[in-house]
Write an enzyme that holds these catalytic residues in place. Sequence first.
Site, PDB file in Angstrom:
ATOM      1  CG  ASP A 206      17.160  74.446  20.226  1.00  0.00           C
ATOM      2  OD1 ASP A 206      15.970  74.802  20.254  1.00  0.00           O
ATOM      3  OD2 ASP A 206      17.690  73.702  21.060  1.00  0.00           O
ATOM      4  CE  LYS A 228      13.560  85.029  14.630  1.00  0.00           C
ATOM      5  NZ  LYS A 228      14.062  84.265  13.477  1.00  0.00           N
ATOM      6  CG  MET A 343      24.057  77.540  29.237  1.00  0.00           C
ATOM      7  SD  MET A 343      22.431  76.826  29.524  1.00  0.00           S
ATOM      8  CE  MET A 343      22.872  75.271  30.267  1.00  0.00           C
TER       9      MET A 343
HETATM   10  N1  SAH Z   1      23.398  70.701  23.991  1.00  0.00           N
HETATM   11  C1  SAH Z   1      24.477  71.646  23.842  1.00  0.00           C
HETATM   12  C2  SAH Z   1      24.534  72.602  25.008  1.00  0.00           C
HETATM   13  C3  SAH Z   1      23.292  73.441  25.152  1.00  0.00           C
HETATM   14  S1  SAH Z   1      23.418  74.622  26.468  1.00  0.00           S
HETATM   15  C4  SAH Z   1      25.781  70.878  23.671  1.00  0.00           C
HETATM   16  O1  SAH Z   1      25.836  69.662  23.890  1.00  0.00           O
HETATM   17  O2  SAH Z   1      26.759  71.504  23.259  1.00  0.00           O
HETATM   18  C5  SAH Z   1      24.030  76.018  25.609  1.00  0.00           C
HETATM   19  C6  SAH Z   1      25.442  76.335  26.070  1.00  0.00           C
HETATM   20  O3  SAH Z   1      26.352  75.465  25.423  1.00  0.00           O
HETATM   21  C7  SAH Z   1      25.931  77.700  25.705  1.00  0.00           C
HETATM   22  O4  SAH Z   1      25.473  78.676  26.609  1.00  0.00           O
HETATM   23  C8  SAH Z   1      27.410  77.518  25.792  1.00  0.00           C
HETATM   24  O5  SAH Z   1      27.847  77.488  27.133  1.00  0.00           O
HETATM   25  C9  SAH Z   1      27.571  76.126  25.235  1.00  0.00           C
HETATM   26  N2  SAH Z   1      27.861  76.155  23.791  1.00  0.00           N
HETATM   27  C10 SAH Z   1      27.105  75.664  22.812  1.00  0.00           C
HETATM   28  N3  SAH Z   1      27.713  75.796  21.618  1.00  0.00           N
HETATM   29  C11 SAH Z   1      28.901  76.379  21.863  1.00  0.00           C
HETATM   30  C12 SAH Z   1      30.006  76.779  21.077  1.00  0.00           C
HETATM   31  N4  SAH Z   1      29.997  76.584  19.743  1.00  0.00           N
HETATM   32  N5  SAH Z   1      31.075  77.336  21.677  1.00  0.00           N
HETATM   33  C13 SAH Z   1      31.098  77.518  23.001  1.00  0.00           C
HETATM   34  N6  SAH Z   1      30.086  77.164  23.805  1.00  0.00           N
HETATM   35  C14 SAH Z   1      29.003  76.603  23.260  1.00  0.00           C
END
Ligand code: SAH
Length: 412
Positions: A206, A228, A343
């Site tokens: 991803d 992509k 998000m």
């Molecule tokens: N599966 C992922 C979340 C996927 S949804 C998890 O468990 O972290 C994607 C969202 O996760 C982003 O839009 C943001 O809100 C959050 N996110 C993911 N990585 C992040 C990071 N390093 N810092 C802040 N928010 C993050």
Amino acid sequence: MSSPYPLALLLQGRRVLVVGGGAVATRRVPALLDAGARVEVVSPHLTPALRALADAGRVAWSERRFQASDVDGAWLVQVAVDDPAAAAAVSAAALERRVFCVRADDRHAATAWTPATTRHGAVTVAVTAGGDPPRAVVIRDAIREGLLDGTLPGCAVPSPAGASAPAREVVGGGRVVLIGAGPGDPELITVKGRRLLAEADVVVADRLVPGLLLDELRPEVELVDASKIPYGPAKAQEEINRILVERAAAGLMVVRLKGGDPYVFGRGGEEAIACARAGVPVTVVPGVTSSVAAPAVAGIPVTHRGVAHEFTVVSGHVAPDDPSSLVDWPALARLRGTLVVLMGLKNLPRIAATLLAHGRAPETPAAVVQEGTTGAQRSLRTTLAEVASETAAAGFRPPAIVVVGEVVGILD
Ligand code: SAH
């Protein structure tokens, strides 16, 4: 002294005597249990950790000092007492009964040594270096590192590009592993995730996956960048599912690498279902989710004694007033605990307004963390009333997390 003869003992169901209940025994007993041994500990005292194992019935405990007849019927003796005279008595009893005896206090008086070990799936590496345990540990560490980063092949025999790996056909052919890559810092993937990633033939990654993890892949590994893939989101997901199933069906080890945890807003569940429906074996390796890790590295514990006894993680992808929203925002506004919104940047004005309209106090502390745990991390602290305007003014961009609740600022 002649060289030792290496062996791997199969201890399943076999009695192993551990004399002593202190720090050394605490370190040695778990590996014996892992090997399936029937562990019996003789000691007047136990550490709390050993006591817990005894209480759970995982080890048998004789609450007294050692006596020579304790060795009767044991396949192996582990001496873990400090007192040299007591240790020598155990050694003598074991020698007399021809039972191998490991001495934590004096390896020269022992009849067996425990090597420095590292476990890597089905592979166990054991290192002895003559009478030099620190050297064995250094070598063991180097091998472990090589197995983890894939510079040593582990159980995956490198295969020519495109060909299916013979080594893996032996263990049942192709499969898919959904691995959580963690929130961004490449060191925040789990040990298991990193090991399986190093064994992959195909990696479908991803956008949010730490680039350095992909940099470690062997050159012959096929890397599919899922972000992509053309078409719209729904079509793209179908295409990802198709790639996973097709490669696994061809006998390949396919890793689906996702940011954070695969089942937290990552569509990992859909991919698991698609694989299962196609008859492809699929397993999951959970990851460190950004919903907990990004606040943490910004100095915000998601719970805190006496402050927040709950934290709720929601997606802000769909606006609160959108009929397709599955989130009960008015209910969230009534909660006292921590609210973590993923998000949520685009809809932040409407999210904050909805929480305020349904009763969350305007002065409730709030924070935004962008790219948490990475070198590009930035964050801001404000209040619920101001969070939308301040986030916009500071130019925050995804990926970012919004945290609302009294835990924000609690460590200051
Ligand atoms: N599966 C992922 C979340 C996927 S949804 C998890 O468990 O972290 C994607 C969202 O996760 C982003 O839009 C943001 O809100 C959050 N996110 C993911 N990585 C992040 C990071 N390093 N810092 C802040 N928010 C993050």
